[in-house]
Design an enzyme around this catalytic site. Structure first.
Site, PDB file in Angstrom:
ATOM      1  N   LYS A  75       5.190   9.421   5.120  1.00  0.00           N
ATOM      2  CA  LYS A  75       6.504   9.539   5.916  1.00  0.00           C
ATOM      3  C   LYS A  75       6.578   9.952   7.261  1.00  0.00           C
ATOM      4  O   LYS A  75       7.552  10.409   7.588  1.00  0.00           O
ATOM      5  CB  LYS A  75       7.333  10.257   5.030  1.00  0.00           C
ATOM      6  N   HIS A  81      -3.960   6.770   4.976  1.00  0.00           N
ATOM      7  CA  HIS A  81      -3.331   8.109   4.849  1.00  0.00           C
ATOM      8  C   HIS A  81      -4.411   9.231   4.738  1.00  0.00           C
ATOM      9  O   HIS A  81      -4.057  10.133   4.217  1.00  0.00           O
ATOM     10  CB  HIS A  81      -2.598   8.117   3.648  1.00  0.00           C
ATOM     11  N   SER A 141      12.389  12.802   4.070  1.00  0.00           N
ATOM     12  CA  SER A 141      11.991  11.575   3.902  1.00  0.00           C
ATOM     13  C   SER A 141      11.220  11.183   2.688  1.00  0.00           C
ATOM     14  O   SER A 141      11.471  10.218   1.804  1.00  0.00           O
ATOM     15  CB  SER A 141      11.056  10.777   4.933  1.00  0.00           C
TER      16      SER A 141
END
Ligand code: A3P
Length: 287
Positions: A45, A101, A131
């Site tokens: 995010k 990630h 988010s």
């Protein structure tokens, strides 16, 4: 559903089982990088999808074909995600563009040997929190966020997918191979996207005219990118992403946390931030 049902613990962090089957994680462990690979690294995010739009356009020198014809997950695949092992990434021509990630200390051996180029995106963690809160409410493979208070505790404790924002950021800002890493702020991209595209292009060794830079920036502003069905996840079924609840390309702005967090929650966040980041000398734009 609960964490135990939806997540696996991999190298100390939660990863959603549906997205990261063990054979894909194993594939990534054994993956061989090339020195000219471009790796977009983010805590979830923080602007991954945005970079999956910008970087291919820098490489194509403003030709829109890659973003008009290839879904973002194939254009810039996540190395840890399902299907990475069947995309024939070994056959792709250089420079290959990937996303991950992973925390710094989760990276596979080849990363530390080869030192590909890294674009690390940072975003105000309160906006990342906000988010994420909306995202966890619309993605079926994630544990429902509960109330803002409940999700806040999980976020500050790193009991969510890919663990702690604090650990992720601290790991990457203190990475050894600094000359291979370009740190870019979501907030700077919002402030002046043309300037950010120009800086990214220079780091990637691409000499682009001001006209091409402006063309790329215009195509990647939120309202234009939101229309791109190859990037707005409208091709994904509602069983997976229920965009009636919250759109993937939701607001695309800075400071939206004020609409989700109360003053008390914000103070709680600040206190944890202060404690966890107290030894860091890195200059964050939101400090
Ligand atoms: P919001 O939920 O605050 O709107 P990621 O791609 O890492 O999952 O990050 C998603 C966040 O980046 C979402 O934030 C999304 O709207 C925002 N984003 C995606 N494309 C963007 C763009 N072109 N401009 C600004 N923000 C963008």
């Amino acid at each position: 559903m609960t964490e135990a049902e939806l997540y696996t613990v991999y190298k100390g962090v939660y990863v959603p089982k549906v997205l990261h089957p063990l054979e894909c994680l194993k594939y990534y462990e054994e993956f061989t990088f090339r020195p000219d690979d471009i790796l977009i690294v983010t805590y979830p995010k923080s602007g991954t999808t945005w970079m999956q739009e910008i970087v291919p356009l820098i490489q194509s020198e403003g030709d829109f074909a890659p973003i008009d014809t290839i879904p973002n997950w194939d254009r810039v695949p996540w190395l840890e995600e399902h299907r990475a092992n069947i995309l024939n990434l070994e056959e792709r021509p250089s420079p290959r563009i990937f996303a991950t990630h992973f925390h710094y200390n989760m990276m596979p051996e080849s990363y530390f040997k080869v030192k590909p180029k890294v674009l690390y995106v940072l975003r105000n963690p309160k906006d990342v929190f906000t988010s994420s809160f909306h995202y966890y409410g619309m993605a079926s493979f994630l544990v429902n966020p509960g109330t803002v208070d409940e999700f806040l505790e999980k976020f500050l404790d790193g009991k969510i997918m890919f663990g702690s924002w604090f650990d992720h950021v601290k790991g990457w800002i203190n990475a050894k191979e600094q000359e291979h890493i370009f740190y870019i702020f979501y907030e700077d991209m919002i402030r002046d996207l043309k300037e950010s595209v120009g800086k990214l292009a220079s780091f990637l060794g691409k000499s682009l005219s001001q006209e091409v830079i402006a063309k790329i920036a215009d195509r990647c502003v939120f309202k234009n990118m939101k229309q791109n069905k190859m990037s707005n996840y409208s091709m994904v079924t509602t069983e997976f992403f229920d965009q009636q609840k919250s759109e993937f390309l939701r607001k695309g702005t800075t400071g939206d946390w004020v609409n989700t967090m109360s003053a008390t929650q914000s103070d709680r966040f600040d206190a944890t931030y202060k404690e966890k980041m107290k030894d860091e000398k890195f200059k964050f734009v939101w400090d």
